[in-house]
Design an enzyme around this catalytic site. Sequence first.
Site, PDB file in Angstrom:
ATOM      1  N   GLN A 156      11.726   9.511 -13.759  1.00  0.00           N
ATOM      2  CA  GLN A 156      12.413   9.382 -12.481  1.00  0.00           C
ATOM      3  C   GLN A 156      13.509  10.422 -12.259  1.00  0.00           C
ATOM      4  OE1 GLN A 156      12.027   7.741  -9.734  1.00  0.00           O
ATOM      5  NE2 GLN A 156      10.384   6.332 -10.249  1.00  0.00           N
ATOM      6  N   HIS A 187      -0.582   4.411   7.764  1.00  0.00           N
ATOM      7  CA  HIS A 187      -0.527   5.593   6.907  1.00  0.00           C
ATOM      8  C   HIS A 187      -1.199   5.417   5.551  1.00  0.00           C
ATOM      9  CE1 HIS A 187       2.756   3.628   4.723  1.00  0.00           C
ATOM     10  NE2 HIS A 187       2.653   4.578   3.813  1.00  0.00           N
ATOM     11  N   ASP A 188      -1.422   4.175   5.101  1.00  0.00           N
ATOM     12  CA  ASP A 188      -2.106   3.939   3.826  1.00  0.00           C
ATOM     13  C   ASP A 188      -3.300   3.004   3.996  1.00  0.00           C
ATOM     14  OD1 ASP A 188      -0.820   5.539   1.957  1.00  0.00           O
ATOM     15  OD2 ASP A 188       0.773   4.081   1.577  1.00  0.00           O
ATOM     16  N   HIS A 203       0.332   0.635  -3.434  1.00  0.00           N
ATOM     17  CA  HIS A 203      -0.158   0.927  -2.085  1.00  0.00           C
ATOM     18  C   HIS A 203      -0.823  -0.322  -1.501  1.00  0.00           C
ATOM     19  CE1 HIS A 203       0.175   5.154  -3.572  1.00  0.00           C
ATOM     20  NE2 HIS A 203       0.640   5.314  -2.341  1.00  0.00           N
ATOM     21  N   ASN A 204       0.003  -1.206  -0.985  1.00  0.00           N
ATOM     22  CA  ASN A 204      -0.484  -2.472  -0.449  1.00  0.00           C
ATOM     23  C   ASN A 204       0.218  -2.781   0.869  1.00  0.00           C
ATOM     24  OD1 ASN A 204       2.112  -3.525  -1.164  1.00  0.00           O
ATOM     25  ND2 ASN A 204       1.372  -3.918  -3.240  1.00  0.00           N
ATOM     26  N   ALA A 205      -0.074  -3.941   1.436  1.00  0.00           N
ATOM     27  CA  ALA A 205       0.461  -4.290   2.752  1.00  0.00           C
ATOM     28  C   ALA A 205       1.983  -4.422   2.741  1.00  0.00           C
ATOM     29  CB  ALA A 205      -0.180  -5.599   3.242  1.00  0.00           C
ATOM     30  N   THR A 206       2.557  -4.847   1.625  1.00  0.00           N
ATOM     31  CA  THR A 206       4.014  -4.968   1.547  1.00  0.00           C
ATOM     32  C   THR A 206       4.675  -3.605   1.623  1.00  0.00           C
ATOM     33  OG1 THR A 206       3.789  -6.967   0.196  1.00  0.00           O
ATOM     34  CG2 THR A 206       5.931  -5.884   0.199  1.00  0.00           C
ATOM     35  N   HIS A 207       4.101  -2.628   0.919  1.00  0.00           N
ATOM     36  CA  HIS A 207       4.616  -1.254   1.005  1.00  0.00           C
ATOM     37  C   HIS A 207       4.560  -0.758   2.452  1.00  0.00           C
ATOM     38  CE1 HIS A 207       5.042   3.069   0.547  1.00  0.00           C
ATOM     39  NE2 HIS A 207       3.822   3.229   1.039  1.00  0.00           N
ATOM     40  N   ASP A 221       8.427   6.694   3.557  1.00  0.00           N
ATOM     41  CA  ASP A 221       7.326   6.433   2.627  1.00  0.00           C
ATOM     42  C   ASP A 221       7.806   6.266   1.189  1.00  0.00           C
ATOM     43  OD1 ASP A 221       4.667   6.014   1.969  1.00  0.00           O
ATOM     44  OD2 ASP A 221       4.205   8.147   1.763  1.00  0.00           O
TER      45      ASP A 221
END
Length: 300
Positions: A252, A73-74, A33-37, A192
């Site tokens: 998964q 959103h995050d 959960h970072n800026a790239t995501h 997302d």
Amino acid sequence: MKHNLIEEFHLDQVKFVNFLRTIESGHSDNPYHNATHVADVVQSMHCLLVKGGVGKFVGKLEILAGLLASCIHDFEHRGFNNDFLVKTQDDWAIDSNDKSPNESHHLSSSFRILRQPECNFLHQMPQAQQAHLRKLVIDMVMATDMGEHMAIVSKLKSDLQKRLENPDDDIGSDPPDALKTLILQGAIKVADIGHLYADHEVHIQWSERLEEEMWRQGDVEKQREMKAERADQERWISFLMDREKPGVTKSQPGFVDFVVRPLFDTWCACFPESKVLLERIDRNYEYWKSKEKEHHDNKA
């Protein structure tokens, strides 16, 4: 911008840049959960609007809401899930009365920034329009809480898919507001979890990033010696978050079968233009199935 939103709504470009920079700086250096995501979710939302069939059902204000919701959103995500925040009585959980503490914080903190004079790029927008935009963004970001996942998939099936499949129920190019909101909620959910339909190597990398972030929460749970809410009161670590046991990369296939596929089967039935996403998910799914088979064969 390709959507011409700045001209359409007379957005203040300088304040818009200030807002985006402030939002970007508020993303922690989490594995997942970072800026790239967030940038990936914004890009995926843009593609769903332009190429994925969503754009034909929504107007300019909904497009602005979709992109804005994707940006925030995050915001300030700390790498802990909602269950953890509630169980530890975190301030975010207290402030939200245990209702989607992460998503509630992302929204409230982002809208506080938007109120700052130097960041309020919407200041020329009529108040009624701002209120409608705010409601759309809130509805979308709250939909990213995985606790709401099956309820939204169910609504997509009952309220959207059945209407689109009914030749006598032509919702046209201007569907009711409630239906537009549902479409946008589905879109941000699809965006997302975009790593699931990314190129194989990218998907593997982000699956491992998610696993590491979940393990870090498990590490904190160990440190806090959190207690399970069971009669025996054993110490516990959340499911898939104990780094001494198999993590998310080992689960998964089940996640795709029971969580991802119901969403994408319904989504692609509503928006055939998005079927390429399901095809990519299937390719990545086969990889995880093969890894699962290898694991079982080695144990045998």
